[in-house]
Design an enzyme around this catalytic site. Structure first.
Site, PDB file in Angstrom:
ATOM      1  N   ARG A  32       0.828  -1.206   0.000  1.00 11.23           N
ATOM      2  CA  ARG A  32       0.000   0.000   0.000  1.00 11.23           C
ATOM      3  C   ARG A  32       0.862   1.257   0.000  1.00 11.23           C
ATOM      4  O   ARG A  32       0.432   2.315  -0.430  1.00 11.23           O
ATOM      5  CB  ARG A  32      -0.923   0.014   1.231  1.00 11.23           C
ATOM      6  N   ASN A  81       2.711 -12.935   0.489  1.00  9.10           N
ATOM      7  CA  ASN A  81       3.409 -12.606   1.731  1.00  9.10           C
ATOM      8  C   ASN A  81       2.706 -11.500   2.517  1.00  9.10           C
ATOM      9  O   ASN A  81       2.830 -11.441   3.741  1.00  9.10           O
ATOM     10  CB  ASN A  81       4.844 -12.186   1.354  1.00  9.10           C
ATOM     11  N   TYR A 147      -5.334 -14.232  14.244  1.00  9.88           N
ATOM     12  CA  TYR A 147      -4.098 -14.306  13.437  1.00  9.88           C
ATOM     13  C   TYR A 147      -3.714 -15.768  13.196  1.00  9.88           C
ATOM     14  O   TYR A 147      -3.470 -16.186  12.064  1.00  9.88           O
ATOM     15  CB  TYR A 147      -2.952 -13.554  14.130  1.00  9.88           C
ATOM     16  N   GLY A 181      12.772 -11.264  13.370  1.00  6.80           N
ATOM     17  CA  GLY A 181      12.956  -9.826  13.604  1.00  6.80           C
ATOM     18  C   GLY A 181      13.304  -9.112  12.310  1.00  6.80           C
ATOM     19  O   GLY A 181      13.262  -9.696  11.226  1.00  6.80           O
TER      20      GLY A 181
HETATM   21  P1  NDP Z   1       6.033  -6.484   7.749  1.00  9.39           P
HETATM   22  O1  NDP Z   1       4.996  -5.759   8.542  1.00  9.39           O
HETATM   23  O2  NDP Z   1       7.426  -5.970   7.781  1.00  9.39           O
HETATM   24  O3  NDP Z   1       5.564  -6.608   6.239  1.00  9.39           O
HETATM   25  C1  NDP Z   1       4.225  -6.816   5.886  1.00  9.39           C
HETATM   26  C2  NDP Z   1       4.051  -6.473   4.418  1.00  9.39           C
HETATM   27  O4  NDP Z   1       2.704  -6.770   4.051  1.00  9.39           O
HETATM   28  C3  NDP Z   1       4.294  -5.001   4.132  1.00  9.39           C
HETATM   29  O5  NDP Z   1       4.993  -4.879   2.921  1.00  9.39           O
HETATM   30  C4  NDP Z   1       2.892  -4.442   3.997  1.00  9.39           C
HETATM   31  O6  NDP Z   1       2.891  -3.383   3.047  1.00  9.39           O
HETATM   32  C5  NDP Z   1       2.131  -5.636   3.435  1.00  9.39           C
HETATM   33  N1  NDP Z   1       0.704  -5.574   3.740  1.00  9.39           N
HETATM   34  C6  NDP Z   1       0.111  -5.729   4.942  1.00  9.39           C
HETATM   35  N2  NDP Z   1      -1.215  -5.585   4.829  1.00  9.39           N
HETATM   36  C7  NDP Z   1      -1.460  -5.297   3.524  1.00  9.39           C
HETATM   37  C8  NDP Z   1      -2.631  -5.017   2.778  1.00  9.39           C
HETATM   38  N3  NDP Z   1      -3.844  -4.993   3.348  1.00  9.39           N
HETATM   39  N4  NDP Z   1      -2.507  -4.769   1.462  1.00  9.39           N
HETATM   40  C9  NDP Z   1      -1.294  -4.781   0.869  1.00  9.39           C
HETATM   41  N5  NDP Z   1      -0.153  -5.042   1.507  1.00  9.39           N
HETATM   42  C10 NDP Z   1      -0.241  -5.290   2.832  1.00  9.39           C
HETATM   43  O7  NDP Z   1       5.983  -7.981   8.298  1.00  9.39           O
HETATM   44  P2  NDP Z   1       6.777  -9.321   7.910  1.00  9.39           P
HETATM   45  O8  NDP Z   1       7.703  -9.125   6.795  1.00  9.39           O
HETATM   46  O9  NDP Z   1       7.278  -9.862   9.179  1.00  9.39           O
HETATM   47  O10 NDP Z   1       5.541 -10.229   7.477  1.00  9.39           O
HETATM   48  C11 NDP Z   1       5.368 -10.756   6.184  1.00  9.39           C
HETATM   49  C12 NDP Z   1       4.476 -11.980   6.283  1.00  9.39           C
HETATM   50  O11 NDP Z   1       5.099 -12.951   7.113  1.00  9.39           O
HETATM   51  C13 NDP Z   1       3.117 -11.722   6.913  1.00  9.39           C
HETATM   52  O12 NDP Z   1       2.146 -12.494   6.236  1.00  9.39           O
HETATM   53  C14 NDP Z   1       3.277 -12.215   8.349  1.00  9.39           C
HETATM   54  O13 NDP Z   1       2.063 -12.618   8.906  1.00  9.39           O
HETATM   55  C15 NDP Z   1       4.208 -13.372   8.123  1.00  9.39           C
HETATM   56  N6  NDP Z   1       5.008 -13.822   9.257  1.00  9.39           N
HETATM   57  C16 NDP Z   1       5.800 -12.950   9.966  1.00  9.39           C
HETATM   58  C17 NDP Z   1       6.567 -13.432  11.018  1.00  9.39           C
HETATM   59  C18 NDP Z   1       7.405 -12.540  11.869  1.00  9.39           C
HETATM   60  O14 NDP Z   1       7.692 -12.920  13.028  1.00  9.39           O
HETATM   61  N7  NDP Z   1       7.868 -11.394  11.391  1.00  9.39           N
HETATM   62  C19 NDP Z   1       6.617 -14.858  11.345  1.00  9.39           C
HETATM   63  C20 NDP Z   1       5.712 -15.676  10.552  1.00  9.39           C
HETATM   64  C21 NDP Z   1       4.985 -15.155   9.543  1.00  9.39           C
HETATM   65  P3  NDP Z   1       2.116  -1.987   3.204  1.00  9.39           P
HETATM   66  O15 NDP Z   1       2.048  -1.671   4.668  1.00  9.39           O
HETATM   67  O16 NDP Z   1       2.958  -1.046   2.407  1.00  9.39           O
HETATM   68  O17 NDP Z   1       0.787  -2.244   2.585  1.00  9.39           O
HETATM   69  C1  8X3 Z   2       4.527 -14.498  13.453  1.00  9.86           C
HETATM   70  C2  8X3 Z   2       5.075 -15.410  14.494  1.00  9.86           C
HETATM   71  O1  8X3 Z   2       4.699 -16.302  16.843  1.00  9.86           O
HETATM   72  O2  8X3 Z   2       4.430 -13.904  16.505  1.00  9.86           O
HETATM   73  O3  8X3 Z   2       3.624 -15.161  12.635  1.00  9.86           O
HETATM   74  O4  8X3 Z   2       2.771 -15.445  15.702  1.00  9.86           O
HETATM   75  S1  8X3 Z   2       4.179 -15.245  15.939  1.00  9.86           S
END
Ligand code: NDP
Ligand code: 8X3
Length: 249
Positions: A32, A81, A147, A181
């Site tokens: 976004r 993602n 979630y 992280g």
């Molecule tokens: P970030 O918050 O750093 O990245 C999330 C990304 O998703 C951003 O680029 C954001 O872009 C985009 N996004 C979120 N909501 C929307 C939306 N409604 N429309 C379009 N884009 C969207 O988090 P992570 O990189 O950590 O997370 C990436 C994925 O990995 C997620 O699905 C998360 O649930 C999953 N995950 C993360 C973990 C963690 O511990 N970090 C562990 C396991 C899974 P923008 O805001 O510009 O729209």
């Molecule tokens: C992100 C990992 O453990 O914070 O999906 O849910 S946790």
């Protein structure tokens, strides 16, 4: 190779965009926040194609993915993602707006993008859907309610896709990271509370966005006859809690 990565403006998606571009792919990176995508585009050059839309908004997804620029329209790999957690409140006091937003991005966004790009993959005789799930879809924890359920959906949808796609060369993988992280995940979960977000990683060596980018790159680059169904990965400093027991008194 043409790779479309949702949520490339931060975290895993941004690292995956860097990894694929460094290895010769054309990457369509979505999000976004146009300014973030533009900055990444400046760094990565003409191999990076920013696309701004909200994955949870079906009309926007249909408009953007239905009219991809010709040079990147034949998407080989879709990395679903975009998503994340909002809030950590128990179900009885959580906010429905937060639940809506999590379902919109983690569930609806993922199915919209998948449905729109799958027919082209089948027609071209190649394709790979890589979904980013989470350990939260496998292991319950307090406050994980919607979630975790959304990520459990991602797992089952990924497996069911494999059933539907049997007989086609299109592959499907669900990658399920644990504590990671270097992303905005916790800032988003705690709605900008930097102190609370930082505390999540204190004294740990979490997974990094580059670890996840490597994993995505690895599954995509397996021989065409190999389908990695799912991978759950955690940092060494993370394991499983005992089952909770509420004792009297
Ligand atoms: P970030 O918050 O750093 O990245 C999330 C990304 O998703 C951003 O680029 C954001 O872009 C985009 N996004 C979120 N909501 C929307 C939306 N409604 N429309 C379009 N884009 C969207 O988090 P992570 O990189 O950590 O997370 C990436 C994925 O990995 C997620 O699905 C998360 O649930 C999953 N995950 C993360 C973990 C963690 O511990 N970090 C562990 C396991 C899974 P923008 O805001 O510009 O729209
Ligand atoms: C992100 C990992 O453990 O914070 O999906 O849910 S946790």
């Amino acid at each position: 190779m043409i790779v479309l990565i949702t949520g490339a403006s931060s975290g895993f998606g941004e690292a995956a965009a860097r990894k694929f571009v460094a290895n010769g792919a054309q990457v369509v990176g979505t999000g976004r926040r146009g300014d973030r995508l533009e900055a990444l585009g400046k760094e990565l050059g003409s191999a990076f194609h920013p696309l701004i839309f909200d994955v949870g908004n079906r009309k926007q997804v249909e408009a953007r993915l239905g009219k991809l620029p010709k040079e990147v329209a034949a998407v080989d790999v879709l990395v679903n993602n975009a998503g994340g957690a909002i809030g950590l409140d128990p179900a009885q006091s959580a906010h429905l707006d937060d639940w809506d937003a999590m379902i919109d991005s983690n569930v609806k966004g993922l199915v919209y993008c998948t449905r729109l790009l799958l027919p082209g993959m089948i027609e071209r005789g190649r394709g790979h859907i890589v979904n980013i799930g989470s350990v939260a879809g496998n292991w319950p924890y307090p406050g994980g309610n919607v979630y975790g359920a959304a990520k459990a959906f991602v797992q089952q949808f990924s497996l069911n896709l494999r059933s539907d796609l049997l007989g086609t060369p299109v592959r499907v993988t669900d990658i399920q990271p644990g504590l990671a992280g270097g992303t905005e995940f916790s800032q988003v979960r705690f709605k900008g509370d930097e102190k609370r977000a930082a505390a999540v990683y204190e004294g740990t060596q979490p997974l990094t966005p580059e670890d996840i980018a490597e994993t995505i790159y690895w599954v995509v680059n397996q021989p065409a006859h190999v389908n990695v169904n799912r991978i759950e990965l955690m940092p060494v400093c993370q394991a499983f809690a005992p089952l909770a027991v509420k004792r009297q008194g």
